[in-house]
Design an enzyme around this catalytic site. Sequence first.
Site, PDB file in Angstrom:
ATOM      1  NE  ARG A 110      -3.703   0.152   0.214  1.00 42.10           N
ATOM      2  CZ  ARG A 110      -4.235   0.676  -0.888  1.00 42.10           C
ATOM      3  NH1 ARG A 110      -4.071   0.075  -2.054  1.00 42.10           N
ATOM      4  NH2 ARG A 110      -4.927   1.791  -0.839  1.00 42.10           N
ATOM      5  CB  THR A 116       7.542   3.345   5.155  1.00 44.71           C
ATOM      6  OG1 THR A 116       7.389   1.955   4.834  1.00 44.71           O
ATOM      7  CG2 THR A 116       8.263   4.053   4.039  1.00 44.71           C
ATOM      8  CB  SER A 150       3.568   4.885  13.088  1.00 43.42           C
ATOM      9  OG  SER A 150       3.102   5.807  14.060  1.00 43.42           O
ATOM     10  CB  CYS A 151       0.237   6.670   9.480  1.00 44.41           C
ATOM     11  SG  CYS A 151      -0.644   5.332  10.337  1.00 44.41           S
ATOM     12  CB  THR A 152      -0.702   7.014  14.728  1.00 44.04           C
ATOM     13  OG1 THR A 152      -1.662   6.172  14.068  1.00 44.04           O
ATOM     14  CG2 THR A 152      -1.367   7.668  15.927  1.00 44.04           C
ATOM     15  CG  ASN A 154      -3.042  -5.283   3.223  1.00 48.10           C
ATOM     16  OD1 ASN A 154      -4.175  -5.685   2.991  1.00 48.10           O
ATOM     17  ND2 ASN A 154      -2.336  -4.612   2.331  1.00 48.10           N
ATOM     18  CG  ASN A 182      -4.641   5.243   7.656  1.00 51.05           C
ATOM     19  OD1 ASN A 182      -5.774   5.710   7.775  1.00 51.05           O
ATOM     20  ND2 ASN A 182      -4.412   4.068   7.097  1.00 51.05           N
TER      21      ASN A 182
END
Length: 481
Positions: free
Chosen positions: A138, A258, A288-290, A320, A453
Site C-alpha cells: 500500500r 516506512t 508511523s502514520c499516527t 493488511n 494514514n
Amino acid sequence: MTVNDDSFTNWKTREEIAESMIPIIGKLHRERDVTVLLHSRSLVNKSVVSILKTHRFARQIAGEELSVTETMPFLQALTTLDLGPSQIDLGMLAATYKADDRGLSVAGFTAEAVAGATGANKIERREPRDVVLYGFGRIGRLVARLLIEKAGSGNGLRLRAIVVRGGGDQDIVKRASLLRRDSIHGQFHGTITVDEDSSTIVANGNAIKVIYADDPTAVDYTEYGIRDAILIDNTGKWRDLEGLSKHLRPGIEKVVLTAPGKGDVPNIVHGVNHDTIKPDEQILSCASCTTNAIVPPLKAMDDEYGVLRGHVETVHSFTNDQNLLDNYHKSERRGRSAPLNMVITETGAASAVAKALPDLKARITGSSIRVPVPDVSIAILNLQLARETTREDVHDYLRDVSLTSPLKRQIDFTTAPDAVSSDFIGSRHASIVDAGALKVEGDNAILYLWYDNEFGYSCQVVRVVQHVSGVEYPTYPSTAV
C-alpha cells in the site's frame, strides 16, 4: 441579469483565468523547478476545477474565499523574475501583500518576497537522486505515485527500481495493474506500460526496473546503473540498525524505513525534527502514520501553551496486518474479521513521541481501535496544558499554524460542519484539525485530528527523502502574516 446569471458569468470568468494559469504553472515547474502552491497545496498538474476548488477552500481556514483574480497577478509577476528551484505560495503572497501598508506594486512586492530564490541568491538545480523501493504494498505504491509525479521537472528524485519477491506468471503485469488502479485512491494520473522482457514498468516516461530478490544482500544495484540511491523499505520486516543495514549494498547510500524504527534508528517526523538528521546518517525511520499525525499538533500546542500530560486515542482504519475473516493471528484480537468488527489494539505512537520530540517533558499515553473503514483515521488528543485558555484562542491559533507556520505542510484545518473520514482521502497533510470538534475548558484541550494514514503518511515519507537527498527546496514567502 439575474443573480444566477451573475454567478454563472463570474464562474466562467474565473474558469478562464484558472485555465490561463495552467501553462504558466507548468512552465515554471518544468523549466525552473519552481513548484507553485496555494496555502501549501501544489497547483502543479491540476485541472481548472481543481485550481478553483483549492482557492475556494481557503475560506475554511482563512475565513474568506481567495479568488484567482487576486492570485493571478502574483503568478504573472513570477514569470518576470530570474527564479531558481523553490516553492512559492501564492496564497501567502496574497495574504502578506494585503497586510503590507507600504503601497508597493504587486510586481515589486513579489520580487522582494521571493528575493531568496532569484538572481545571485538562487540555488542551483540539482541532479536527480536515484530512489529504490524495497517492497510494493500500500505505502510502496503510493510513494511510487508521488515520486513519479514529482519527476515532472526532470530534477529532484527519480524512481529507478522496485525490489519484490517473485510472484509467478505475469507478476510484473499484476503489480503494474495495482499501480494503475487503486480502490481507494483512484486511477493513476498518467500512462503505464509494461515491458516483460526487460522486467520494466514505464510510468509517465519513467523507466522503473522490477528486481526480484528474497534477500537484500543478494542485490548489487550498480548492475542496474543505480548510484548513491536512497532505498525506501516499505516492508517493515527489518526495523533495527542491524536488519536495515542489509540494504546498504553497492549503489545504495541511505535507507529510509516506512515504519517505527527500533533501538538507535532515528524516528523522523518531517516538519518537527527532520533538521536533526546528520549528513552522514545512513539509516532512519519515518515513524508511523499516527506518530506523524499527532507530533506536529502536539509540538504546536506545547510551543504555545505548554503540555503537562496527554493521552491519544486513535480510531484507525483497518490494515493488511488484520484478517479479512476470523483466522489465526499472532497478535491478540487482530485475528478477528477487520471489515466486521471494531478491534482494540495497541499503538506505539505515544512512546514514539519521545524520539521525535525529546524536549517534550509531558507523559503521553495511547491506545487504538481499528474500525471497518479502509482508509483515513482520527486521533483524539487529550491534553492538560500548562495554562488556562479558551476554545476561541486555540481555534484561532491552530488555524494560523496551518496557514503561516513552519508546520503548515503538516497541519491542515477544516471548519466543514459535516466533515467525515472519506472527505480526507488524498490529503497531503500529516493531520487535519477538525475545528468543529475542538473542545477546550480551562487547562484541558481535546483535539480531533483526521489523517489519511496511507496517502498523507506517504507524503511525509517523500518529504523526508527529499530532505536527505538535498532536493527539498525552500518555500517563499518565508515570513508569517
